[in-house]
Design a protein around this motif. Structure first.
Motif, short mmCIF file in Angstrom:
data_model
loop_
_atom_site.label_atom_id
_atom_site.label_comp_id
_atom_site.label_asym_id
_atom_site.label_seq_id
_atom_site.Cartn_x
_atom_site.Cartn_y
_atom_site.Cartn_z
N GLY A 4 5.61 -7.92 -2.06
CA GLY A 4 4.28 -8.15 -1.50
C GLY A 4 3.64 -6.88 -0.98
N PRO A 5 2.33 -6.93 -0.69
CA PRO A 5 1.62 -5.76 -0.14
C PRO A 5 2.23 -5.32 1.19
CG PRO A 5 0.07 -7.48 -0.83
CD PRO A 5 1.43 -8.09 -0.88
N ARG A 6 2.47 -4.03 1.32
CA ARG A 6 3.00 -3.42 2.55
C ARG A 6 4.26 -4.12 3.05
NH1 ARG A 6 -0.18 0.25 4.73
NH2 ARG A 6 0.86 0.07 6.75
N ALA A 7 5.01 -4.70 2.12
CA ALA A 7 6.18 -5.50 2.52
C ALA A 7 7.23 -4.66 3.24
CB ALA A 7 6.79 -6.16 1.29
N ALA A 8 7.46 -3.45 2.74
CA ALA A 8 8.48 -2.61 3.38
C ALA A 8 8.09 -2.25 4.80
CB ALA A 8 8.70 -1.34 2.56
N GLN A 9 6.81 -2.00 5.05
CA GLN A 9 6.35 -1.65 6.39
C GLN A 9 6.42 -2.85 7.33
OE1 GLN A 9 4.73 -0.94 3.59
NE2 GLN A 9 4.57 1.29 3.51
N ILE A 10 6.12 -4.04 6.83
CA ILE A 10 6.07 -5.23 7.66
C ILE A 10 7.47 -5.79 7.94
CG2 ILE A 10 5.24 -7.62 7.81
CD1 ILE A 10 2.87 -6.71 6.02
N TRP A 11 8.28 -5.90 6.89
CA TRP A 11 9.56 -6.59 6.99
C TRP A 11 10.78 -5.68 6.91
CZ3 TRP A 11 8.39 -11.37 8.33
CH2 TRP A 11 7.23 -11.98 7.82
N GLY A 12 10.58 -4.45 6.46
CA GLY A 12 11.70 -3.60 6.10
C GLY A 12 12.76 -3.41 7.17
N GLU A 13 12.35 -3.09 8.39
CA GLU A 13 13.32 -2.79 9.45
C GLU A 13 14.15 -4.02 9.80
OE1 GLU A 13 13.36 -1.13 14.08
OE2 GLU A 13 11.55 -0.93 12.84
N THR A 14 13.50 -5.16 9.95
CA THR A 14 14.22 -6.40 10.28
C THR A 14 15.14 -6.81 9.14
OG1 THR A 14 12.35 -7.14 11.63
CG2 THR A 14 13.94 -8.80 10.97
N MET A 15 14.65 -6.72 7.92
CA MET A 15 15.46 -7.07 6.76
C MET A 15 16.68 -6.16 6.64
SD MET A 15 14.28 -9.61 4.75
CE MET A 15 14.64 -9.16 3.07
N ASP A 16 16.48 -4.88 6.87
CA ASP A 16 17.58 -3.93 6.72
C ASP A 16 18.70 -4.25 7.70
OD1 ASP A 16 18.52 -1.43 5.40
OD2 ASP A 16 18.51 -0.69 7.46
N ALA A 17 18.35 -4.52 8.95
CA ALA A 17 19.37 -4.83 9.96
C ALA A 17 20.13 -6.09 9.57
CB ALA A 17 18.72 -4.98 11.33
N TRP A 18 19.42 -7.10 9.11
CA TRP A 18 20.06 -8.38 8.77
C TRP A 18 20.96 -8.24 7.55
CZ3 TRP A 18 20.63 -12.34 5.25
CH2 TRP A 18 20.94 -13.60 5.77
N LEU A 19 20.47 -7.54 6.53
CA LEU A 19 21.23 -7.42 5.29
C LEU A 19 22.43 -6.49 5.44
CD1 LEU A 19 18.25 -7.30 2.78
CD2 LEU A 19 20.07 -9.02 2.81
N VAL A 20 22.27 -5.39 6.14
CA VAL A 20 23.39 -4.46 6.34
C VAL A 20 24.54 -5.17 7.06
CG1 VAL A 20 24.13 -2.39 7.60
CG2 VAL A 20 22.03 -2.35 6.25
N ALA A 21 24.21 -6.03 8.01
CA ALA A 21 25.24 -6.77 8.74
C ALA A 21 25.97 -7.75 7.83
CB ALA A 21 24.62 -7.52 9.91
N ARG A 22 25.46 -7.98 6.61
CA ARG A 22 26.08 -8.92 5.68
C ARG A 22 26.52 -8.25 4.39
NH1 ARG A 22 22.97 -10.94 9.23
NH2 ARG A 22 23.34 -13.03 10.09
N GLY A 23 26.71 -6.94 4.44
CA GLY A 23 27.32 -6.23 3.32
C GLY A 23 26.38 -5.67 2.29
N PHE A 24 25.10 -5.48 2.64
CA PHE A 24 24.13 -4.90 1.71
C PHE A 24 23.75 -3.49 2.16
CE2 PHE A 24 23.86 -9.37 0.92
CZ PHE A 24 23.41 -9.52 -0.38
N CYS A 25 23.18 -2.74 1.24
CA CYS A 25 22.63 -1.42 1.58
C CYS A 25 21.36 -1.21 0.77
CB CYS A 25 23.64 -0.31 1.30
SG CYS A 25 24.11 -0.17 -0.44
N ARG A 26 20.49 -0.36 1.26
CA ARG A 26 19.25 -0.07 0.54
C ARG A 26 19.55 0.66 -0.76
NH1 ARG A 26 15.64 0.67 5.54
NH2 ARG A 26 13.90 -0.73 5.13
N GLU A 27 18.79 0.34 -1.80
CA GLU A 27 18.92 1.07 -3.04
C GLU A 27 18.44 2.51 -2.82
OE1 GLU A 27 16.88 -0.98 -6.17
OE2 GLU A 27 18.43 -2.52 -6.33
N GLU A 28 19.10 3.41 -3.48
CA GLU A 28 18.82 4.83 -3.25
C GLU A 28 17.35 5.16 -3.52
OE1 GLU A 28 20.52 9.23 -4.63
OE2 GLU A 28 21.40 7.38 -5.42
N GLY A 29 16.73 5.78 -2.52
CA GLY A 29 15.35 6.21 -2.67
C GLY A 29 14.31 5.11 -2.55
N ARG A 30 14.73 3.90 -2.13
CA ARG A 30 13.79 2.79 -2.04
C ARG A 30 13.89 2.15 -0.66
NH1 ARG A 30 13.68 -1.16 -6.98
NH2 ARG A 30 11.61 -1.43 -6.06
#
Length: 218
Positions: free
Chosen positions: A144-170
């Motif tokens: 979605g538009p500006r999705a990383a800016q709106i949701w990125g930080e919250t999503m990252d914390a939730w996903l990292v705690a469940r075994g995910f990591c950001r794709e390189e450079g994204r």
């Protein structure tokens, strides 16, 4: 397999492979159903808004540009898109992603993994409503538009705690990290082992107490 939240402009923009499409707007789904004959891969669709808990009432905003439809109000979009207009505000009952996946034949008949592509609604709520299907999730991407800016930080914390990591450079895409997932699984097993040991110790204490009471009352 693919789970797509929010219909794209064209059916050709859907990913290849079996796809579950979830869209809040019935008219867009009707347009997609008419174009099914041009798609080679199975497509299953539902009109729904995803939530962490079933039947949760969600405030849903509809705009002149459908890309912005969702929980975010006009004040969230207008500073970046000054021409966007709010058309309506509705209260919609949310649906858990788990419920839709259980009704999806390709998911029920497969032990494989899926990716989640989100261009509409609250992506974190969609994940929180996945239930046991979360262990089959391999990749998440925000479209979605500006999705990383709106949701990125919250999503990252939730996903990292469940075994995910950001794709390189994204900033808008995450992939399951096999090592982190194994470490989390080992940690969960250790906690379960500790709980069982604690329960066993409690049972032994109760048995000893009962034996002592029997000795006192021959």
């Amino acid at each position: 397999m693919n789970v797509v939240i929010g219909a794209p402009s064209l059916i050709t923009q859907l990913p290849e492979g079996p796809t579950l499409l979830v869209e809040a707007e019935g008219e867009r789904l009707a347009a997609f159903s008419a174009a099914l004959e041009h798609r080679q891969h199975p497509l299953h669709w539902h009109q729904a808004v995803l939530a962490a808990e079933a039947d949760t009432l969600l405030t849903w905003h509809r705009f002149s540009d459908r890309r912005f439809d969702g929980p975010l109000g006009l004040e969230g979009w207008q500073p970046h898109y000054p021409n966007v207009q709010l058309l309506a505000i509705q209260s919609l009952a949310g649906t858990r992603l788990e419920t839709l996946l259980e009704d999806w034949p390709q998911a029920k008949d497969s032990s494989g993994t899926f990716q989640l592509l989100v261009r509409q609604g609250d992506p974190l709520a969609a994940l929180q409503g996945a239930g046991p299907w979360l262990r089959h999730l391999e990749r998440v991407e925000l479209l979605g538009p500006r999705a990383a800016q709106i949701w990125g930080e919250t999503m990252d914390a939730w996903l990292v705690a469940r075994g995910f990591c950001r794709e390189e450079g994204r900033q808008e895409a995450w992939r399951r990290d096999p090592l982190a997932t194994r470490l989390l699984a080992l940690d969960a097993l250790q906690k379960e082992r500790d709980q069982l040991a604690e329960q066993l110790a409690q049972i032994r204490l109760e048995v000893d107490l009962m034996a002592s009471q029997l000795d006192d009352h021959p």
